[in-house]
Design a protein around this motif. Structure first.
Motif, PDB file in Angstrom:
ATOM      1  N   ALA A  44       0.820  -1.213   0.000  1.00 51.77           N
ATOM      2  CA  ALA A  44       0.000   0.000   0.000  1.00 51.77           C
ATOM      3  C   ALA A  44       0.851   1.259   0.000  1.00 51.77           C
ATOM      4  O   ALA A  44       1.769   1.411   0.820  1.00 51.77           O
ATOM      5  CB  ALA A  44      -0.920   0.001   1.222  1.00 51.77           C
ATOM      6  N   ASP A  46       1.017   5.551   0.038  1.00 54.96           N
ATOM      7  CA  ASP A  46       0.420   6.859   0.278  1.00 54.96           C
ATOM      8  C   ASP A  46       1.066   7.808  -0.721  1.00 54.96           C
ATOM      9  O   ASP A  46       2.267   8.096  -0.634  1.00 54.96           O
ATOM     10  CB  ASP A  46       0.706   7.305   1.717  1.00 54.96           C
ATOM     11  CG  ASP A  46       0.163   8.704   2.012  1.00 54.96           C
ATOM     12  OD1 ASP A  46      -0.239   9.420   1.075  1.00 54.96           O
ATOM     13  OD2 ASP A  46       0.164   9.087   3.198  1.00 54.96           O
ATOM     14  N   LEU A  98      -5.355   0.282   9.043  1.00 56.31           N
ATOM     15  CA  LEU A  98      -5.738   0.874   7.754  1.00 56.31           C
ATOM     16  C   LEU A  98      -7.135   0.406   7.373  1.00 56.31           C
ATOM     17  O   LEU A  98      -7.343  -0.778   7.085  1.00 56.31           O
ATOM     18  CB  LEU A  98      -4.723   0.488   6.680  1.00 56.31           C
ATOM     19  CG  LEU A  98      -4.997   0.986   5.255  1.00 56.31           C
ATOM     20  CD1 LEU A  98      -5.137   2.504   5.214  1.00 56.31           C
ATOM     21  CD2 LEU A  98      -3.902   0.523   4.303  1.00 56.31           C
ATOM     22  N   VAL A 103      -8.829   2.377   1.085  1.00 56.33           N
ATOM     23  CA  VAL A 103      -7.882   1.705   0.188  1.00 56.33           C
ATOM     24  C   VAL A 103      -8.492   1.537  -1.201  1.00 56.33           C
ATOM     25  O   VAL A 103      -9.616   1.056  -1.337  1.00 56.33           O
ATOM     26  CB  VAL A 103      -7.490   0.317   0.744  1.00 56.33           C
ATOM     27  CG1 VAL A 103      -6.568  -0.413  -0.232  1.00 56.33           C
ATOM     28  CG2 VAL A 103      -6.824   0.450   2.108  1.00 56.33           C
ATOM     29  N   ILE A 127      -3.495   4.294  -0.859  1.00 46.65           N
ATOM     30  CA  ILE A 127      -4.192   4.790   0.320  1.00 46.65           C
ATOM     31  C   ILE A 127      -4.831   6.114  -0.065  1.00 46.65           C
ATOM     32  O   ILE A 127      -4.151   7.038  -0.526  1.00 46.65           O
ATOM     33  CB  ILE A 127      -3.215   4.958   1.502  1.00 46.65           C
ATOM     34  CG1 ILE A 127      -2.611   3.592   1.872  1.00 46.65           C
ATOM     35  CG2 ILE A 127      -3.910   5.577   2.707  1.00 46.65           C
ATOM     36  CD1 ILE A 127      -1.476   3.662   2.871  1.00 46.65           C
TER      37      ILE A 127
END
Length: 198
Positions: A44, A46, A98, A103, A127
């Motif tokens: 994942a 960001d 999370l 997501v 994200i």
């Protein structure tokens, strides 16, 4: 404006191949009829800041399996999961806090076979909005981030070895600062790096 995760999306669009903890150890003899358990891990990013950041965890040192190792949030597919993607999202929620609603799943890489008999599917994701990680007590010692540029550069990966079960075993490493990223995690990241390099 260019999507900061464009290299990741490009890697998803290229045909990869399954990977394995045995890739660098071709002399290893795999058991006939071995049963692999399905698992999913969340890769994942960001992408809200100047550079996309990948979330990784450092496992607690007292765990029975892989203590102190660097890993993606994730785990084995449970009966109630929607396959490896569902397992990755559930485990990321449990391990680092999370929320699955935060997501966007981008796609999956080819699965990776581990020496512990798991067939792990890397689930690449964005994200949506920044969040504050909450490490799962007892399992996750630390949550940290690695810049996309570090894992996108194949020269940041090298091969090391150690004695394991009476033989020398070779594996990828991609150290970052104080974090020793190695084994299956480094191998899956190397597959992503290869895909991004074209």
């Amino acid at each position: 404006m260019t999507d900061p995760l464009a290299p990741v999306l490009a890697a998803l669009g290229r045909a990869g191949r399954p990977s394995s903890d045995y890739d660098l150890n071709p002399e290893a003899v795999l058991a006939e009829g071995r049963t692999l358990r399905s698992a999913g891990v969340l890769v994942a990013f960001d992408a809200s800041g100047p550079e996309p950041l990948l979330y990784l965890t450092k496992r607690s040192s007292h765990l029975r399996h892989h203590p102190g190792q660097i890993s993606f949030p994730g785990g084995k597919v449970d009966p109630g999961d929607a396959g490896p993607v569902g397992a990755a999202l559930r485990e990321a929620h449990e391990e680092i806090g999370l929320d699955p609603a935060n997501v966007e799943v981008l796609g999956t890489l080819e699965p990776h076979e581990t020496v512990t008999s798991f067939l792990v599917t890397p689930v690449l994701a964005r994200i949506k909005v920044p969040f504050t990680p909450r490490p799962e007590a007892g399992e996750v010692a630390e949550v940290f981030t690695v810049p996309l540029s570090h894992i996108a550069n194949p020269t940041n990966f090298r091969v090391e070895s150690r004695r394991w079960r009476g033989a020398r075993r070779y594996y990828f490493v991609a150290p970052y600062g104080p974090y020793y990223i190695w084994g299956a995690t480094a191998r899956m990241l190397r597959s992503l790096a290869d895909g991004m390099a074209g």
